[in-house]
Structures are given as structure tokens and as C-alpha cells.
Design a protein around this motif. Structure first.
Motif, PDB file in Angstrom:
ATOM      1  N   LYS A   1       0.818  -1.211   0.000  1.00  0.00           N
ATOM      2  CA  LYS A   1       0.000   0.000   0.000  1.00  0.00           C
ATOM      3  C   LYS A   1       0.851   1.260   0.000  1.00  0.00           C
ATOM      4  O   LYS A   1       0.538   2.241  -0.676  1.00  0.00           O
ATOM      5  CB  LYS A   1      -0.931  -0.014   1.213  1.00  0.00           C
ATOM      6  CG  LYS A   1      -1.888   1.157   1.295  1.00  0.00           C
ATOM      7  CD  LYS A   1      -2.811   1.029   2.492  1.00  0.00           C
ATOM      8  CE  LYS A   1      -3.776   2.221   2.561  1.00  0.00           C
ATOM      9  NZ  LYS A   1      -4.692   2.085   3.737  1.00  0.00           N
TER      10      LYS A   1
ATOM     11  N   GLY B   1       1.425   4.648  -4.725  1.00  0.00           N
ATOM     12  CA  GLY B   1       1.420   5.967  -5.349  1.00  0.00           C
ATOM     13  C   GLY B   1       2.541   6.187  -6.342  1.00  0.00           C
ATOM     14  O   GLY B   1       2.579   7.249  -6.974  1.00  0.00           O
TER      15      GLY B   1
ATOM     16  N   VAL C   1      -5.594   4.072 -13.195  1.00  0.00           N
ATOM     17  CA  VAL C   1      -5.382   5.369 -12.558  1.00  0.00           C
ATOM     18  C   VAL C   1      -3.885   5.569 -12.389  1.00  0.00           C
ATOM     19  O   VAL C   1      -3.178   4.664 -11.927  1.00  0.00           O
ATOM     20  CB  VAL C   1      -6.075   5.443 -11.183  1.00  0.00           C
ATOM     21  CG1 VAL C   1      -5.879   6.821 -10.565  1.00  0.00           C
ATOM     22  CG2 VAL C   1      -7.560   5.122 -11.315  1.00  0.00           C
TER      23      VAL C   1
ATOM     24  N   PRO D   1      -2.255   6.949  -7.921  1.00  0.00           N
ATOM     25  CA  PRO D   1      -3.295   7.400  -7.002  1.00  0.00           C
ATOM     26  C   PRO D   1      -2.777   7.477  -5.566  1.00  0.00           C
ATOM     27  O   PRO D   1      -1.790   6.835  -5.202  1.00  0.00           O
ATOM     28  CB  PRO D   1      -4.351   6.300  -7.127  1.00  0.00           C
ATOM     29  CG  PRO D   1      -3.549   5.077  -7.431  1.00  0.00           C
ATOM     30  CD  PRO D   1      -2.428   5.544  -8.322  1.00  0.00           C
ATOM     31  N   ALA D   2      -3.460   8.263  -4.739  1.00  0.00           N
ATOM     32  CA  ALA D   2      -3.209   8.225  -3.306  1.00  0.00           C
ATOM     33  C   ALA D   2      -3.616   6.845  -2.791  1.00  0.00           C
ATOM     34  O   ALA D   2      -4.532   6.215  -3.338  1.00  0.00           O
ATOM     35  CB  ALA D   2      -4.011   9.311  -2.601  1.00  0.00           C
TER      36      ALA D   2
ATOM     37  N   GLY E   1      -5.417   5.678  -0.472  1.00  0.00           N
ATOM     38  CA  GLY E   1      -6.829   5.483  -0.184  1.00  0.00           C
ATOM     39  C   GLY E   1      -7.725   5.550  -1.398  1.00  0.00           C
ATOM     40  O   GLY E   1      -8.914   5.219  -1.316  1.00  0.00           O
ATOM     41  N   GLU E   2      -7.189   5.984  -2.540  1.00  0.00           N
ATOM     42  CA  GLU E   2      -7.981   6.130  -3.757  1.00  0.00           C
ATOM     43  C   GLU E   2      -7.653   5.075  -4.810  1.00  0.00           C
ATOM     44  O   GLU E   2      -8.265   5.044  -5.873  1.00  0.00           O
ATOM     45  CB  GLU E   2      -7.768   7.518  -4.345  1.00  0.00           C
ATOM     46  CG  GLU E   2      -8.196   8.649  -3.404  1.00  0.00           C
ATOM     47  CD  GLU E   2      -7.819  10.015  -3.931  1.00  0.00           C
ATOM     48  OE1 GLU E   2      -7.190  10.079  -5.016  1.00  0.00           O
ATOM     49  OE2 GLU E   2      -8.130  11.016  -3.269  1.00  0.00           O
ATOM     50  N   ALA E   3      -6.682   4.207  -4.524  1.00  0.00           N
ATOM     51  CA  ALA E   3      -6.279   3.185  -5.497  1.00  0.00           C
ATOM     52  C   ALA E   3      -7.374   2.140  -5.655  1.00  0.00           C
ATOM     53  O   ALA E   3      -7.931   1.667  -4.659  1.00  0.00           O
ATOM     54  CB  ALA E   3      -4.980   2.529  -5.053  1.00  0.00           C
ATOM     55  N   PRO E   4      -7.699   1.754  -6.891  1.00  0.00           N
ATOM     56  CA  PRO E   4      -8.754   0.755  -7.098  1.00  0.00           C
ATOM     57  C   PRO E   4      -8.344  -0.660  -6.739  1.00  0.00           C
ATOM     58  O   PRO E   4      -9.194  -1.547  -6.662  1.00  0.00           O
ATOM     59  CB  PRO E   4      -9.048   0.877  -8.601  1.00  0.00           C
ATOM     60  CG  PRO E   4      -7.775   1.378  -9.193  1.00  0.00           C
ATOM     61  CD  PRO E   4      -7.184   2.301  -8.161  1.00  0.00           C
TER      62      PRO E   4
ATOM     63  N   ARG F   1      -1.081  14.110 -14.908  1.00  0.00           N
ATOM     64  CA  ARG F   1      -0.269  14.265 -13.707  1.00  0.00           C
ATOM     65  C   ARG F   1       1.134  14.753 -14.069  1.00  0.00           C
ATOM     66  O   ARG F   1       1.756  14.281 -15.002  1.00  0.00           O
ATOM     67  CB  ARG F   1      -0.182  12.921 -12.977  1.00  0.00           C
ATOM     68  CG  ARG F   1       0.393  13.035 -11.577  1.00  0.00           C
ATOM     69  CD  ARG F   1       0.358  11.674 -10.884  1.00  0.00           C
ATOM     70  NE  ARG F   1       0.851  11.774  -9.526  1.00  0.00           N
ATOM     71  CZ  ARG F   1       0.097  12.045  -8.472  1.00  0.00           C
ATOM     72  NH1 ARG F   1      -1.207  12.227  -8.623  1.00  0.00           N
ATOM     73  NH2 ARG F   1       0.621  12.129  -7.266  1.00  0.00           N
TER      74      ARG F   1
END
Length: 292
Positions: free
Chosen positions: A167, A171, A191, A194-195, A197-200, A226
């Protein structure tokens, strides 16, 4: 239906290598050595072991050493021959005969997507592979061959190499959303960095791709994302919404040699296994660890 097997490999190598400064101020990061071979040679050899031998390397300013490495060197060969260093001569000649190489320039560092787009005219309207020298993956069958197998059994779909990452590292990567489909991983979205907490998912894109030529048209329309760069991930996210794209959890020992810690780990691991240096290196490592 006849499946068009990819013949060509795009190797983006135009990055600035800022994580390795000052070593990369004048030397391409792709030419930094893992034991006795530059990192880009490992990727070229993986492609050849997977059956692909036509390469376009996307370079930038200050990357001429890459071209010289895969070219013949008459002066060096003559010097080795005169010195009777036949094994070294054979290795130098082998490198210059590894495959067929073309080079295109990315004039400004506008991201991985833009670098791949620079190769569009060379690739043409056929499927192709993309390989990043930042990823060193050791396995038999090779990582790229694993993707080519799925490309074939899916009737020519695009395929992306994936790996599960912790985890705290998510990012640093493009990340895939997937669903199971007939025993395969179908990608439903991507994506870029991602941050946590936002990763799929925890499935990171790891620098091995087999892609349909449709991706070039999508890259041409992809706005900078980005970091103000054209992201390959963004174009592939759109491709996955238009047609089947699959992921492969790549099997193999993987080193992220685009980071200093991954680069050092790869040198240690491969150095310990090298029959020429392994015994002495292991003895030194044991002494060093005993001092800590």
C-alpha cells in the motif's frame, strides 16, 4: 482468424534519470550497469528470448551512448583481437548483433505517453510491445512472453503486466481496476499514481505492455495529466473502456532498477549469483554484515 503477433518493441529511454543524479548528469540511466551489463541490455535480451528482435529506442538529448552500445565498434574489436581477448571480443560482437535497432528522438520530456507516441510512424498499424528499462524481471518464460501468450489466447487483445505492491508504494505506479473473466484479469480502468486510499486495487502496472495500434490515436488526443505529462496510463484507461484489455500478474523475480535501492538490490542479487564474482562478494557481504 489469424492473430497478428507483435514484431516490434518500443523502448522509451528519454527520461532525465533525476533519481540517480549526479551519476546521470552525463550518462543515460539506462546505461547504468547491473554487474557487467547496462540495464537496457537486460530488457533487450528479454524481448529476444520472447521472440521479438526489432526495436525502436526513444531517446533524448545526451543518450547517444545507448546507440553506441548496440552498434559495432571496429576499434574496440580490433584492440581485443590484437590482445588475444577472444571471450571479450565474442561478447562485444554478440551485443552488436542482438537485434535490429532504430532510434527516434523525444525532443522534450513530456511523459511516457508522448515517448510511446514518438514511435508511431515506425510501428505502423500493427500490435507492438512496450518495455521499460526501469523494470528488471527474471523468469523463464520471460515476462514479455507471458504477456504475448495472453495476447494470443484472447485473439489479439492488448495486455498489461501487473504486480501486487504494498500500500505504501502504490502511489509510485499506474494502478489497475480488474474483474475476473474466463480465468483472466480483464482491466476495467487505470489510474496514474493514485493516493493509497484512492487506489482501485493493489495491482500496479510494471513496465511490460503488448498494445493494439489504436493506442496511438488515443495518445494523440490525451491531454497532459499528472505532472503536466502525457500519461500512457490515461490512454490505456480510455482503451479499456472501448475494447478488451487484459492484465497479467507477471511471474518472476522483479527489481525496480529505476530507484537507487532497487538498482543496488539487483546488483547484489545478480552479483552473488555470478560464477565469476559470487564467492568473493558473498564473503565480503558476510564480513560487512558482521560489522553492523
Amino acid at each position: 482468424m489469424t492473430i497478428r503477433r507483435p514484431r516490434k518493441v518500443v523502448l522509451p529511454a528519454a527520461g532525465l534519470g533525476t533519481r540517480f543524479l549526479p551519476a546521470t548528469k552525463a550518462a543515460p540511466k539506462e546505461m547504468l550497469p547491473i554487474v557487467d551489463r547496462p540495464v537496457i541490455q537486460y530488457v533487450v535480451e528479454e524481448a529476444i528470448a520472447s521472440g521479438l528482435a526489432d526495436f525502436v529506442i526513444v531517446t533524448g538529448r545526451g543518450k547517444r551512448a545507448i546507440e553506441d552500445h548496440f552498434d559495432a565498434s571496429a576499434e574496440l574489436e580490433a584492440a581485443l583481437r590484437a590482445a588475444g581477448k577472444e571471450k571479450l571480443l565474442e561478447e562485444v560482437q554478440r551485443v552488436s548483433e542482438l537485434g535490429r535497432f532504430a532510434y527516434v528522438r523525444q525532443k522534450r520530456p513530456r511523459g511516457l505517453g508522448d515517448a510511446v507516441l514518438c514511435a508511431a510512424d515506425w510501428v505502423g498499424e500493427e500490435p507492438f510491445a512496450v518495455m521499460l528499462a526501469d523494470e528488471l524481471i527474471l523468469h523463464e518464460p520471460p515476462a514479455l512472453a507471458q504477456l504475448l501468450h495472453v495476447h494470443e489466447i484472447t485473439g489479439g487483445a492488448s495486455v498489461i503486466g501487473l504486480a501486487r505492491v504494498p500500500k505504501e508504494e502504490i502511489g509510485r505506479y499506474g494502478v489497475a481496476a480488474v474483474k475476473q473473466e474466463n480465468g483472466l484479469l480483464r482491466i476495467t480502468g487505470l489510474v496514474e499514481k493514485p493516493a493509497p486510499g484512492e487506489a482501485p486495487s493493489d495491482l500496479a502496472v510494471i513496465g511490460r505492455y503488448v498494445l493494439a495500434p489504436r493506442v496511438f490515436a488515443l495518445l494523440a488526443k490525451t491531454p497532459p495529466g499528472r505532472a503536466g505529462e502525457v500519461q500512457l496510463t490515461d490512454a490505456l484507461d480510455q482503451l479499456a473502456r472501448e475494447e478488451p484489455v487484459y492484465g497479467v500478474l507477471v511471474e518472476g523475480e522483479r527489481f525496480d532498477v529505476g530507484t537507487p535501492e532497487g538498482f543496488l538490490a539487483a546488483n547484489l542479487a545478480l552479483g552473488l549469483r555470478d560464477p565469476r564474482y559470487g564467492k568473493q562478494l558473498a564473503a565480503f557481504a558476510r564480513r560487512l554484515l558482521g560489522m553492523l
